[in-house]
Design a protein around this motif. Sequence first.
Motif, PDB file in Angstrom:
ATOM      1  N   UNK A  80      39.842  38.719  41.514  1.00  0.00           N
ATOM      2  CA  UNK A  80      40.961  38.196  40.902  1.00  0.00           C
ATOM      3  C   UNK A  80      41.759  39.152  40.780  1.00  0.00           C
ATOM      4  N   UNK A  81      42.339  39.502  41.998  1.00  0.00           N
ATOM      5  CA  UNK A  81      43.335  40.789  41.324  1.00  0.00           C
ATOM      6  C   UNK A  81      44.898  40.537  42.064  1.00  0.00           C
ATOM      7  N   UNK A  82      46.383  39.617  40.725  1.00  0.00           N
ATOM      8  CA  UNK A  82      47.019  39.895  40.824  1.00  0.00           C
ATOM      9  C   UNK A  82      48.474  40.109  40.407  1.00  0.00           C
ATOM     10  N   UNK A  88      51.103  46.695  43.655  1.00  0.00           N
ATOM     11  CA  UNK A  88      50.487  46.982  44.746  1.00  0.00           C
ATOM     12  C   UNK A  88      50.060  48.133  45.798  1.00  0.00           C
ATOM     13  N   UNK A  89      49.021  48.138  45.225  1.00  0.00           N
ATOM     14  CA  UNK A  89      48.871  49.560  45.743  1.00  0.00           C
ATOM     15  C   UNK A  89      47.655  50.119  46.965  1.00  0.00           C
ATOM     16  N   UNK A 127      32.883  32.530  49.828  1.00  0.00           N
ATOM     17  CA  UNK A 127      33.208  31.619  49.254  1.00  0.00           C
ATOM     18  C   UNK A 127      35.284  32.894  49.431  1.00  0.00           C
ATOM     19  N   UNK A 128      35.944  31.618  49.378  1.00  0.00           N
ATOM     20  CA  UNK A 128      37.508  32.108  50.258  1.00  0.00           C
ATOM     21  C   UNK A 128      38.407  31.640  48.690  1.00  0.00           C
ATOM     22  N   UNK A 129      39.507  30.675  49.086  1.00  0.00           N
ATOM     23  CA  UNK A 129      40.413  30.599  48.129  1.00  0.00           C
ATOM     24  C   UNK A 129      41.863  30.255  49.009  1.00  0.00           C
ATOM     25  N   UNK A 130      41.654  28.808  47.903  1.00  0.00           N
ATOM     26  CA  UNK A 130      42.702  27.880  47.826  1.00  0.00           C
ATOM     27  C   UNK A 130      44.251  28.739  47.988  1.00  0.00           C
ATOM     28  N   UNK A 131      44.469  29.717  48.115  1.00  0.00           N
ATOM     29  CA  UNK A 131      45.390  30.716  47.968  1.00  0.00           C
ATOM     30  C   UNK A 131      46.170  31.138  49.307  1.00  0.00           C
ATOM     31  N   UNK A 138      52.283  36.799  43.412  1.00  0.00           N
ATOM     32  CA  UNK A 138      51.367  37.708  43.340  1.00  0.00           C
ATOM     33  C   UNK A 138      49.813  37.893  43.798  1.00  0.00           C
ATOM     34  N   UNK A 139      49.661  36.892  45.519  1.00  0.00           N
ATOM     35  CA  UNK A 139      48.109  36.504  45.671  1.00  0.00           C
ATOM     36  C   UNK A 139      48.018  37.623  46.792  1.00  0.00           C
ATOM     37  N   UNK A 140      48.885  38.767  47.249  1.00  0.00           N
ATOM     38  CA  UNK A 140      48.900  39.431  48.190  1.00  0.00           C
ATOM     39  C   UNK A 140      47.963  39.800  48.549  1.00  0.00           C
ATOM     40  N   UNK A 141      47.577  40.578  47.928  1.00  0.00           N
ATOM     41  CA  UNK A 141      45.807  41.432  48.154  1.00  0.00           C
ATOM     42  C   UNK A 141      44.829  40.736  48.385  1.00  0.00           C
ATOM     43  N   UNK A 142      44.859  39.698  47.300  1.00  0.00           N
ATOM     44  CA  UNK A 142      43.162  39.239  47.331  1.00  0.00           C
ATOM     45  C   UNK A 142      43.520  37.957  48.698  1.00  0.00           C
TER      46      UNK A 142
END
Length: 240
Positions: A80-82, A88-89, A127-131, A138-142
């Motif tokens: 979880x990298x928010x 974001x690098x 496993x994914x994420x509902x995001x 703030x969920x661009x990378x994940x």
Amino acid sequence: MGKYLIYGGAGGIGSAIARRLAKSGHELHLSGRNAPKLKALARELNCGFTAADVLEPGAVEKVSEEAGAFNGLAFAVGSINLKPLGRLSEADFLNDFRLNALSAAKAVQAALPALKASPGTASVLLFSSIAVAQGFAMHGSISMAKGAVEGLTRALAAELAPKIRVNAIAPSLTESEIAKAITSNQPLAQAVAALHALPRIGVGEDMAGIAEVLLTDAGSWITGQVIAIDGGRSRARTKG
């Protein structure tokens, strides 16, 4: 009864899946980075384990070799990298992709000989994420990384059918080591919980029941699916 290889077996979701499968009488082989926790869980469940970091070269091949014969694979590994986009690098994007998506693909690759040799229909659970489907700030990378997991799920379901079924679960926020920064902050955790039609944070056991169906013959006609286990957050709105 089958035998299942569980990555992330020392974590919240992975350990819940392992306990659920063990209670149903299945054999297990566990893998994770936290060797002491992994060893304790393996002792509790009377199963084998391999302590390994999936980002290390040769790790997933070692895990599959030590697991031996097995009928299914659950890859409950993630991050979880928010951060806002501007913070974001390139390393953030690459690290999240490697851990969540590339490592999942490599784990399935390494497991293919065992899965293809399974006497019945074998299974893979990612496993994914509902995001991915919802679009959260703030969920661009994940979200990019987990979006790749969903694409991988559908592609492999087509490629590996009919011998191997491939599905994914997309949870909302769930109690786990990687979510501690959020779940340990009571005001923040309560605010997030209130966004769900069933207003609480998820726990590993919420995923374990569906995971058992998808991994075992109970889900023998299910493949290529990404199933949201999210307290209704992705579909139900109880507030404006």
